[in-house]
Design a protein around this motif. Sequence first.
Motif, PDB file in Angstrom:
ATOM      1  N   TYR A  29       0.864  -1.055   0.046  1.00 59.40           N
ATOM      2  CA  TYR A  29      -0.110   0.125   0.026  1.00 59.40           C
ATOM      3  C   TYR A  29       1.033   1.435   0.002  1.00 59.40           C
ATOM      4  O   TYR A  29       2.061   1.017   0.322  1.00 59.40           O
ATOM      5  CB  TYR A  29      -0.789   0.212   1.288  1.00 59.40           C
ATOM      6  CG  TYR A  29      -0.300   0.303   2.447  1.00 59.40           C
ATOM      7  CD1 TYR A  29       0.167   1.254   3.037  1.00 59.40           C
ATOM      8  CD2 TYR A  29       0.103  -0.925   3.232  1.00 59.40           C
ATOM      9  CE1 TYR A  29       0.676   1.318   4.435  1.00 59.40           C
ATOM     10  CE2 TYR A  29       0.636  -0.965   4.714  1.00 59.40           C
ATOM     11  CZ  TYR A  29       0.982   0.365   5.071  1.00 59.40           C
ATOM     12  OH  TYR A  29       1.380   0.358   6.431  1.00 59.40           O
ATOM     13  N   GLN A 162      -9.895  -0.289  -0.839  1.00 65.21           N
ATOM     14  CA  GLN A 162      -8.623   0.359  -1.029  1.00 65.21           C
ATOM     15  C   GLN A 162      -8.353   1.461  -0.378  1.00 65.21           C
ATOM     16  O   GLN A 162      -7.148   1.776  -0.066  1.00 65.21           O
ATOM     17  CB  GLN A 162      -8.634   0.704  -2.604  1.00 65.21           C
ATOM     18  CG  GLN A 162      -8.954  -0.511  -3.558  1.00 65.21           C
ATOM     19  CD  GLN A 162      -8.840  -0.021  -5.028  1.00 65.21           C
ATOM     20  OE1 GLN A 162      -9.982   0.351  -5.496  1.00 65.21           O
ATOM     21  NE2 GLN A 162      -7.764   0.102  -5.369  1.00 65.21           N
ATOM     22  N   LEU A 163      -9.185   2.348   0.185  1.00 66.30           N
ATOM     23  CA  LEU A 163      -8.713   3.619   0.879  1.00 66.30           C
ATOM     24  C   LEU A 163      -9.029   3.569   2.394  1.00 66.30           C
ATOM     25  O   LEU A 163      -9.938   3.009   3.093  1.00 66.30           O
ATOM     26  CB  LEU A 163      -9.705   4.692   0.310  1.00 66.30           C
ATOM     27  CG  LEU A 163      -9.397   5.201  -1.172  1.00 66.30           C
ATOM     28  CD1 LEU A 163     -10.325   6.200  -1.662  1.00 66.30           C
ATOM     29  CD2 LEU A 163      -7.875   5.688  -1.095  1.00 66.30           C
ATOM     30  N   LEU A 199      -3.671   9.351   5.019  1.00 60.79           N
ATOM     31  CA  LEU A 199      -4.636   8.299   3.908  1.00 60.79           C
ATOM     32  C   LEU A 199      -3.712   7.238   3.212  1.00 60.79           C
ATOM     33  O   LEU A 199      -2.633   7.711   2.912  1.00 60.79           O
ATOM     34  CB  LEU A 199      -4.882   9.338   2.743  1.00 60.79           C
ATOM     35  CG  LEU A 199      -5.937   8.895   1.463  1.00 60.79           C
ATOM     36  CD1 LEU A 199      -7.149   8.665   2.156  1.00 60.79           C
ATOM     37  CD2 LEU A 199      -5.997  10.053   0.559  1.00 60.79           C
ATOM     38  N   ARG A 200      -4.203   6.331   3.489  1.00 53.99           N
ATOM     39  CA  ARG A 200      -3.354   4.692   2.657  1.00 53.99           C
ATOM     40  C   ARG A 200      -4.510   4.494   1.464  1.00 53.99           C
ATOM     41  O   ARG A 200      -5.640   4.257   1.741  1.00 53.99           O
ATOM     42  CB  ARG A 200      -3.522   3.760   3.696  1.00 53.99           C
ATOM     43  CG  ARG A 200      -2.614   4.109   4.747  1.00 53.99           C
ATOM     44  CD  ARG A 200      -1.825   3.109   5.682  1.00 53.99           C
ATOM     45  NE  ARG A 200      -2.737   1.819   5.923  1.00 53.99           N
ATOM     46  CZ  ARG A 200      -3.651   1.385   6.839  1.00 53.99           C
ATOM     47  NH1 ARG A 200      -3.615   2.359   7.955  1.00 53.99           N
ATOM     48  NH2 ARG A 200      -4.238   0.385   6.898  1.00 53.99           N
ATOM     49  N   TRP A 201      -3.586   3.877   0.529  1.00 49.73           N
ATOM     50  CA  TRP A 201      -4.387   3.529  -0.663  1.00 49.73           C
ATOM     51  C   TRP A 201      -3.729   2.195  -0.954  1.00 49.73           C
ATOM     52  O   TRP A 201      -2.380   2.105  -1.097  1.00 49.73           O
ATOM     53  CB  TRP A 201      -4.217   4.471  -1.760  1.00 49.73           C
ATOM     54  CG  TRP A 201      -4.820   3.911  -3.255  1.00 49.73           C
ATOM     55  CD1 TRP A 201      -6.158   3.587  -3.517  1.00 49.73           C
ATOM     56  CD2 TRP A 201      -3.885   3.503  -4.347  1.00 49.73           C
ATOM     57  NE1 TRP A 201      -5.904   2.981  -4.672  1.00 49.73           N
ATOM     58  CE2 TRP A 201      -4.879   2.833  -5.237  1.00 49.73           C
ATOM     59  CE3 TRP A 201      -2.648   3.657  -4.595  1.00 49.73           C
ATOM     60  CZ2 TRP A 201      -4.474   2.602  -6.497  1.00 49.73           C
ATOM     61  CZ3 TRP A 201      -2.120   3.185  -5.947  1.00 49.73           C
ATOM     62  CH2 TRP A 201      -2.945   2.444  -6.870  1.00 49.73           C
ATOM     63  N   ARG A 202      -4.440   1.212  -1.101  1.00 46.49           N
ATOM     64  CA  ARG A 202      -4.095  -0.195  -1.496  1.00 46.49           C
ATOM     65  C   ARG A 202      -4.269  -0.525  -3.013  1.00 46.49           C
ATOM     66  O   ARG A 202      -5.624  -0.603  -3.213  1.00 46.49           O
ATOM     67  CB  ARG A 202      -4.528  -1.096  -0.535  1.00 46.49           C
ATOM     68  CG  ARG A 202      -4.037  -2.574  -0.575  1.00 46.49           C
ATOM     69  CD  ARG A 202      -4.490  -3.399   0.427  1.00 46.49           C
ATOM     70  NE  ARG A 202      -5.867  -3.753   0.298  1.00 46.49           N
ATOM     71  CZ  ARG A 202      -6.658  -4.609  -0.400  1.00 46.49           C
ATOM     72  NH1 ARG A 202      -5.795  -5.549  -1.027  1.00 46.49           N
ATOM     73  NH2 ARG A 202      -7.931  -4.845  -0.321  1.00 46.49           N
TER      74      ARG A 202
END
Length: 205
Positions: A29, A162-163, A199-202
């Motif tokens: 991520y 995803q978020l 904020l994390r995005w996978r």
Amino acid sequence: MIRFALSATAASLLAGTCSAQIESEDGLYLGFRGYGAISDQNNLIFAASREFGASVGYRFSDVWRVETEYSRRWAKIQGLNGAKTVRGDFDAHTLGLHLFRDFRPGKKLRPFVGVGVGGGILDFDFKGPADINPDFIVVGNDTNISTYGNVFLGSTYHINSQLRFGGGFEYFSFTDQAVESNIGDIDGINRSYNFFVSLRWRPDF
């Protein structure tokens, strides 16, 4: 009847697969953190501190993940003990490794704790008159290399598969180092108490 049973079985398998895909969080991520910092350095007075960080992380279990993060931390220097009208800038670039422990696996709201270590380059640039003699100008222009340690405490909300949106608190401390100037070394500590949003995005490979 057989056709109904096969259809029901296929639907169950498909639902199970979709559920597993939604619940699985393992893997790579990308992350971003924006900070508001309360800095604490004796002798030098900081103001208008700002920080941001960008990271690449990997979740290797339901509760454990690790990140490598680049961050920039900067502030205005608005005084010095013995030279209160000194003005200048502080700028630091860091690279570190952080380990996080998440709680409440499978839930949308997940508290976490974390620890980290790393290193950075610190730049100090300031100038101004001394309090006891305005004709004497205090000048500092120094670059230090330092290690750091930090601790995180916060919570993450899972917006979708995803978020992730988060917020929390970080205690951050560089190794204590002296800053060179024309009046000699200025002893100081470099630590801050930060409030951040993240904020994390996978990626969905």
